[in-house]
Each structure stands twice: as C-alpha cells, then as structure tokens.
Design a protein around this motif. Structure first.
Motif, PDB file in Angstrom:
ATOM      1  N   GLU A   1       0.840  -1.216   0.000  1.00  0.00           N
ATOM      2  CA  GLU A   1       0.000   0.000   0.000  1.00  0.00           C
ATOM      3  C   GLU A   1       0.868   1.257   0.000  1.00  0.00           C
ATOM      4  OE1 GLU A   1      -3.806  -2.019   2.302  1.00  0.00           O
ATOM      5  OE2 GLU A   1      -2.442  -0.716   3.413  1.00  0.00           O
ATOM      6  N   ARG A   2       1.944   1.228   0.772  1.00  0.00           N
ATOM      7  CA  ARG A   2       2.837   2.405   0.825  1.00  0.00           C
ATOM      8  C   ARG A   2       3.512   2.636  -0.512  1.00  0.00           C
ATOM      9  NH1 ARG A   2       5.844   0.873   6.411  1.00  0.00           N
ATOM     10  NH2 ARG A   2       4.184   1.388   7.853  1.00  0.00           N
ATOM     11  N   ARG A   3       4.005   1.564  -1.135  1.00  0.00           N
ATOM     12  CA  ARG A   3       4.678   1.711  -2.431  1.00  0.00           C
ATOM     13  C   ARG A   3       3.715   2.264  -3.478  1.00  0.00           C
ATOM     14  NH1 ARG A   3      10.208  -0.806  -3.228  1.00  0.00           N
ATOM     15  NH2 ARG A   3      11.062   0.417  -1.532  1.00  0.00           N
TER      16      ARG A   3
ATOM     17  N   GLY B   1       0.166   2.198  -9.227  1.00  0.00           N
ATOM     18  CA  GLY B   1       0.127   0.769  -9.537  1.00  0.00           C
ATOM     19  C   GLY B   1      -0.992   0.082  -8.788  1.00  0.00           C
ATOM     20  N   ASP B   2      -0.970  -1.245  -8.862  1.00  0.00           N
ATOM     21  CA  ASP B   2      -2.042  -2.039  -8.288  1.00  0.00           C
ATOM     22  C   ASP B   2      -1.535  -2.702  -6.987  1.00  0.00           C
ATOM     23  OD1 ASP B   2      -4.677  -3.612  -8.788  1.00  0.00           O
ATOM     24  OD2 ASP B   2      -3.156  -5.145  -8.357  1.00  0.00           O
ATOM     25  N   VAL B   3      -2.328  -2.579  -5.923  1.00  0.00           N
ATOM     26  CA  VAL B   3      -1.867  -3.066  -4.613  1.00  0.00           C
ATOM     27  C   VAL B   3      -1.652  -4.584  -4.615  1.00  0.00           C
ATOM     28  CG1 VAL B   3      -2.381  -3.231  -2.137  1.00  0.00           C
ATOM     29  CG2 VAL B   3      -2.934  -1.147  -3.367  1.00  0.00           C
ATOM     30  N   ASP B   4      -2.582  -5.334  -5.236  1.00  0.00           N
ATOM     31  CA  ASP B   4      -2.443  -6.797  -5.246  1.00  0.00           C
ATOM     32  C   ASP B   4      -1.174  -7.226  -5.982  1.00  0.00           C
ATOM     33  OD1 ASP B   4      -4.715  -7.246  -3.802  1.00  0.00           O
ATOM     34  OD2 ASP B   4      -6.013  -7.408  -5.571  1.00  0.00           O
ATOM     35  N   GLU B   5      -0.938  -6.581  -7.141  1.00  0.00           N
ATOM     36  CA  GLU B   5       0.266  -6.921  -7.921  1.00  0.00           C
ATOM     37  C   GLU B   5       1.524  -6.559  -7.149  1.00  0.00           C
ATOM     38  OE1 GLU B   5       0.664  -5.207 -11.880  1.00  0.00           O
ATOM     39  OE2 GLU B   5      -1.307  -6.075 -12.355  1.00  0.00           O
TER      40      GLU B   5
ATOM     41  N   ILE C   1       6.303  -7.976  -3.927  1.00  0.00           N
ATOM     42  CA  ILE C   1       7.039  -7.816  -2.660  1.00  0.00           C
ATOM     43  C   ILE C   1       7.276  -9.178  -2.012  1.00  0.00           C
ATOM     44  CG2 ILE C   1       6.658  -7.073  -0.251  1.00  0.00           C
ATOM     45  CD1 ILE C   1       5.773  -4.370  -1.345  1.00  0.00           C
ATOM     46  N   ILE C   2       6.246 -10.022  -2.021  1.00  0.00           N
ATOM     47  CA  ILE C   2       6.384 -11.357  -1.418  1.00  0.00           C
ATOM     48  C   ILE C   2       7.451 -12.167  -2.167  1.00  0.00           C
ATOM     49  CG2 ILE C   2       5.185 -13.574  -1.084  1.00  0.00           C
ATOM     50  CD1 ILE C   2       2.651 -11.900  -0.373  1.00  0.00           C
ATOM     51  N   GLU C   3       7.448 -12.031  -3.495  1.00  0.00           N
ATOM     52  CA  GLU C   3       8.430 -12.758  -4.296  1.00  0.00           C
ATOM     53  C   GLU C   3       9.855 -12.247  -4.024  1.00  0.00           C
ATOM     54  OE1 GLU C   3       8.644 -15.384  -5.774  1.00  0.00           O
ATOM     55  OE2 GLU C   3      10.253 -15.253  -7.252  1.00  0.00           O
ATOM     56  N   ARG C   4      10.002 -10.928  -3.910  1.00  0.00           N
ATOM     57  CA  ARG C   4      11.344 -10.364  -3.661  1.00  0.00           C
ATOM     58  C   ARG C   4      11.823 -10.753  -2.249  1.00  0.00           C
ATOM     59  NH1 ARG C   4      13.802  -5.030  -3.925  1.00  0.00           N
ATOM     60  NH2 ARG C   4      11.826  -3.964  -3.885  1.00  0.00           N
ATOM     61  N   ASP C   5      10.920 -10.767  -1.284  1.00  0.00           N
ATOM     62  CA  ASP C   5      11.280 -11.233   0.072  1.00  0.00           C
ATOM     63  C   ASP C   5      11.799 -12.663   0.011  1.00  0.00           C
ATOM     64  OD1 ASP C   5      10.353  -8.902   1.146  1.00  0.00           O
ATOM     65  OD2 ASP C   5       8.655  -9.788   2.225  1.00  0.00           O
ATOM     66  N   ARG C   6      11.089 -13.485  -0.778  1.00  0.00           N
ATOM     67  CA  ARG C   6      11.464 -14.892  -0.872  1.00  0.00           C
ATOM     68  C   ARG C   6      12.885 -15.016  -1.454  1.00  0.00           C
ATOM     69  NH1 ARG C   6      11.817 -18.968  -4.085  1.00  0.00           N
ATOM     70  NH2 ARG C   6      11.258 -17.816  -5.952  1.00  0.00           N
TER      71      ARG C   6
END
Ligand code: DC
Length: 219
Positions: A151-153, A159-163, A168-173
């Motif tokens: 949401e902050r980004r 952009g789209d929050v879900d995307e 973000i989850i993928e980059r964390d991984r």
C-alpha cells in the motif's frame, strides 16, 4: 576514532529509508543506502547489455563501473541514474545481482570504507547488522506486513496493490533464501514493526531507541 554505526535492515518497503534518513539527520551523521549500490550496479549491467544472471560478466561490470551513491543523487558511469535505479527494469533484475557473492564482497568492502572515511553513520540494507557491521552500535530490523508495504509503495509510485504485494512477497522470498547473506534478523537487533504506525511515529520510536542507548551521545 570512529563515530556511531547504526545498522538498519529489513525487507523492501518497510520504511527503512525514511527511518534511516531521519536518524542520520537527528544524529548529524551520514546515511548510506546500500540497496542503491546494488541497484546502481544493476543499472550498469542492463545498460551494457549484460545478462544479470551471468555471474562473471556482472562481476566485470561491478569492478569497472564508476558510481557515486550520494544521499540525493546516484551517478553511474557519468549518467544520473537516481530515478532509473527505482524503475521496474532495475527492480526486477536486482535480485540476481544481489545474489552474486563476488559482487557482494566488492560492495561490502566499499560500504566498510564509506564508514571508515565518514567516521560512522547510518547504513541501511539487508545484511548490515549480520555481515557488514556485526559490531554496530545499534541494529534495527524494520519490518511491516507485505500488504502495508504494498500500500505504501502504491501510494508513492502508483500501480495495483495486489500486484505490488505479490511482487514484494516474491522479492522477500528471493532475498531470504539466497545462499550468500540472506535477509535475516540479527539476534542483537531491535525489531520495529511499522505496520500500524505513521512515519512520524516510526521515527519517534527509533529516536527513542537511539537516545535510550546514548548512541552518538557525548559527541
Ligand atoms: O532496498 P532495495 O529494495 O533498494 O534493495 C535492492 C535489492 O538489493 C534487493 O533485492 C535487496 C538487495 N540488497 C541486498 O541484498 N543487500 C543489501 N545490503 C541491500 C540490498
């Protein structure tokens, strides 16, 4: 004599930069965004037409690139890359560059030299308290839920929050599972979850932590 070294680690979009800059201002010391260094190398890699997964070629770029990562501007091979290093192309390629052990070693040396030259400072990244400055005066692990970070980004860049949340989850991984210096919480770090806090509240919490430990006090 070296001044205080404050290490700030945490995942993307947790508010590290905001916190880091505010603490550096408060203490009157310099601030180094090490993520911008990995991004600057990635920018040079793409600009030179190198495959980000080609470890040897990427190291070659890291060894020859001329970059200045300042608090306001990032210059790469004479080009102002301040905006482009935050763009989609660099963002999607940077994890490969950051997973390259030889590139990490080069940049870690540069980060240590920066602190020696400046006599301390606030350094932000993923492995600062764990690898780069294990003896830092204060280690903070700044985090927030993936949803809040997305949401902050989006509020900043659109952009789209879900995307954004999925990316973000993928980059964390990728950051947490890579072999060299994965994102991890140092046992000595103070963890700060910024999910329910405003920027002012986060900064106040960190400044309180800094003052409670007298980091930088008496200088
Ligand atoms: O904080 P950032 O999003 O600008 O970081 C960009 C990338 O660099 C991200 O994939 C994590 C990586 N990084 C790292 O591996 N080690 C650091 N000290 C800083 C960033």
């Amino acid at each position: 004599m070296t001044g205080p070294v404050i290490a700030i680690d945490g995942p993307a979009g947790a508010g590290k930069s905001t916190v880091g800059r505010a603490v550096a201002d408060r203490l009157g010391v310099g601030y180094l965004d090490t993520g911008a260094m990995y991004r600057a190398v990635t920018f040079a890699v793409l600009r030179r037409g190198v495959d980000p997964r080609d470890e040897e070629a990427v190291l070659g770029v890291a060894q020859t690139v001329e970059m200045t990562v300042g608090e306001e501007r990032v210059m790469v091979d004479g080009v102002d890359a301040t905006r482009e290093i935050r763009g989609r192309e660099v963002t999607s390629a940077v994890s490969s560059v950051a997973a390259n052990p030889a590139v990490r070693s080069l940049l870690v040396d540069a980060q240590r030299s920066w602190v020696v030259t400046r006599g301390g400072g606030v350094v932000e990244g993923r492995d600062i308290g764990t690898v780069v400055f294990p003896d830092a005066d204060l280690k903070l692990f700044v985090t927030a839920s993936p949803r809040v970070r997305a949401e902050r980004r989006v509020a900043e860049a659109g952009g789209d929050v879900d995307e954004m949340e999925a990316s973000i989850i993928e980059r964390d991984r990728l950051d947490s599972t890579r072999e060299t210096s994965p994102l991890a919480v140092d046992p000595a770090a103070v963890t700060l979850d910024t999910s329910g806090l405003s920027i002012d509240e986060v900064v106040a919490a960190v400044v309180a932590e800094v003052e409670a430990r007298s980091v930088g006090g008496g200088r």
